[in-house]
Design a protein around this motif. Sequence first.
Motif, short mmCIF file in Angstrom:
data_model
loop_
_atom_site.label_atom_id
_atom_site.label_comp_id
_atom_site.label_asym_id
_atom_site.label_seq_id
_atom_site.Cartn_x
_atom_site.Cartn_y
_atom_site.Cartn_z
N ASP A 55 0.80 -1.23 0.00
CA ASP A 55 0.00 0.00 0.00
C ASP A 55 0.83 1.28 0.00
O ASP A 55 0.33 2.35 0.35
CB ASP A 55 -0.99 0.04 1.17
N SER A 56 2.08 1.19 -0.40
CA SER A 56 2.84 2.42 -0.63
C SER A 56 2.38 3.02 -1.95
O SER A 56 2.16 2.31 -2.93
CB SER A 56 4.34 2.11 -0.71
N THR A 57 2.22 4.34 -1.96
CA THR A 57 1.72 4.99 -3.16
C THR A 57 2.71 6.01 -3.70
O THR A 57 3.56 6.53 -2.97
CB THR A 57 0.38 5.71 -2.88
N ASN A 58 2.57 6.28 -4.99
CA ASN A 58 3.41 7.25 -5.67
C ASN A 58 2.55 7.99 -6.68
O ASN A 58 1.77 7.35 -7.40
CB ASN A 58 4.57 6.53 -6.37
N TYR A 59 2.66 9.31 -6.71
CA TYR A 59 1.84 10.13 -7.61
C TYR A 59 2.70 11.06 -8.44
O TYR A 59 3.73 11.55 -7.98
CB TYR A 59 0.85 10.98 -6.80
N ALA A 60 2.23 11.33 -9.64
CA ALA A 60 2.84 12.40 -10.42
C ALA A 60 2.55 13.73 -9.73
O ALA A 60 1.48 13.90 -9.13
CB ALA A 60 2.26 12.41 -11.84
N ASP A 61 3.49 14.64 -9.80
CA ASP A 61 3.31 15.93 -9.14
C ASP A 61 2.04 16.64 -9.62
O ASP A 61 1.37 17.33 -8.86
CB ASP A 61 4.52 16.83 -9.40
N SER A 62 1.72 16.45 -10.88
CA SER A 62 0.58 17.16 -11.47
C SER A 62 -0.77 16.71 -10.93
O SER A 62 -1.78 17.41 -11.12
CB SER A 62 0.59 16.98 -13.00
N VAL A 63 -0.81 15.55 -10.27
CA VAL A 63 -2.10 15.05 -9.77
C VAL A 63 -2.16 14.95 -8.25
O VAL A 63 -3.21 14.60 -7.70
CB VAL A 63 -2.45 13.68 -10.38
N LYS A 64 -1.06 15.25 -7.57
CA LYS A 64 -1.04 15.16 -6.11
C LYS A 64 -2.11 16.07 -5.51
O LYS A 64 -2.25 17.22 -5.90
CB LYS A 64 0.34 15.54 -5.57
N GLY A 65 -2.85 15.51 -4.55
CA GLY A 65 -3.91 16.26 -3.90
C GLY A 65 -5.24 16.21 -4.64
O GLY A 65 -6.26 16.63 -4.09
N ARG A 66 -5.23 15.71 -5.87
CA ARG A 66 -6.48 15.62 -6.64
C ARG A 66 -6.88 14.17 -6.93
O ARG A 66 -8.07 13.85 -6.96
CB ARG A 66 -6.34 16.38 -7.97
N PHE A 67 -5.90 13.32 -7.16
CA PHE A 67 -6.15 11.91 -7.50
C PHE A 67 -5.78 11.02 -6.32
O PHE A 67 -4.82 11.31 -5.59
CB PHE A 67 -5.33 11.48 -8.70
N THR A 68 -6.51 9.93 -6.17
CA THR A 68 -6.21 8.94 -5.13
C THR A 68 -6.26 7.55 -5.73
O THR A 68 -7.27 7.17 -6.35
CB THR A 68 -7.21 9.03 -3.98
N ILE A 69 -5.19 6.80 -5.55
CA ILE A 69 -5.15 5.42 -6.01
C ILE A 69 -5.40 4.50 -4.82
O ILE A 69 -4.94 4.77 -3.72
CB ILE A 69 -3.80 5.08 -6.70
N SER A 70 -6.14 3.43 -5.07
CA SER A 70 -6.40 2.44 -4.03
C SER A 70 -6.56 1.07 -4.69
O SER A 70 -6.70 0.98 -5.91
CB SER A 70 -7.66 2.80 -3.23
N ARG A 71 -6.52 0.03 -3.87
CA ARG A 71 -6.65 -1.31 -4.41
C ARG A 71 -7.46 -2.18 -3.48
O ARG A 71 -7.47 -1.98 -2.27
CB ARG A 71 -5.28 -1.93 -4.69
N ASP A 72 -8.11 -3.17 -4.07
CA ASP A 72 -8.84 -4.20 -3.33
C ASP A 72 -8.16 -5.52 -3.67
O ASP A 72 -8.36 -6.07 -4.75
CB ASP A 72 -10.32 -4.20 -3.74
N ASN A 73 -7.34 -6.00 -2.76
CA ASN A 73 -6.56 -7.20 -3.03
C ASN A 73 -7.44 -8.43 -3.26
O ASN A 73 -7.12 -9.29 -4.06
CB ASN A 73 -5.58 -7.46 -1.89
#
Length: 123
Positions: A55-73
Motif C-alpha cells: 500500500d505504498s503509493t506514488n503520484y505524479a506531481d501534477s495530480v497530487k492532492g487531486r487523485f487517489t489510487i487504491s486497491r482491493d486485493n
Amino acid sequence: QVQLVESGGGLVQPGGSLRLSCVASGSIFSITAMGWYRQAPGKQRELVAAITSGDSTNYADSVKGRFTISRDNAKNTVYLQMNSLKPEDTAVYYCNVRLIATMTGGYRYLEVWGQGTLVTVSS
C-alpha cells in the motif's frame, strides 16, 4: 494468461470527478504493484499513480492532492479516484499490473497493460 479490464472513463466538465477501475483476472499467483499511466495526444505515456502490495503509493506531481489510487486485493482491482479534473488531464488512461503468474511448471513475472480508457475533460 492474465487479462485487465478497465472501466470508468468518459466526458466530464472541468472541476468534476471520475473513478477508474481495473480488474485483473487469470492465472495470478500474486500482484506486486498496480498503477495508472496516461497518454495525451502527441505526448509520451506518463505515470499517474502507483500502489504496491504494501500500500505504498506514488503520484505524479501534477495530480497530487487531486487523485487517489487504491486497491482491493481480494478482487485484484485497482481504482483511481480523480477529483478537480482539469482539461490537461485529458488522455487515454492505462492500467498497469506487475504480478507473478502461475505457469506450467512454475511461476513467471509479468507486466500487463490494459486496453486504455479515454478521459476527456471539457466544458
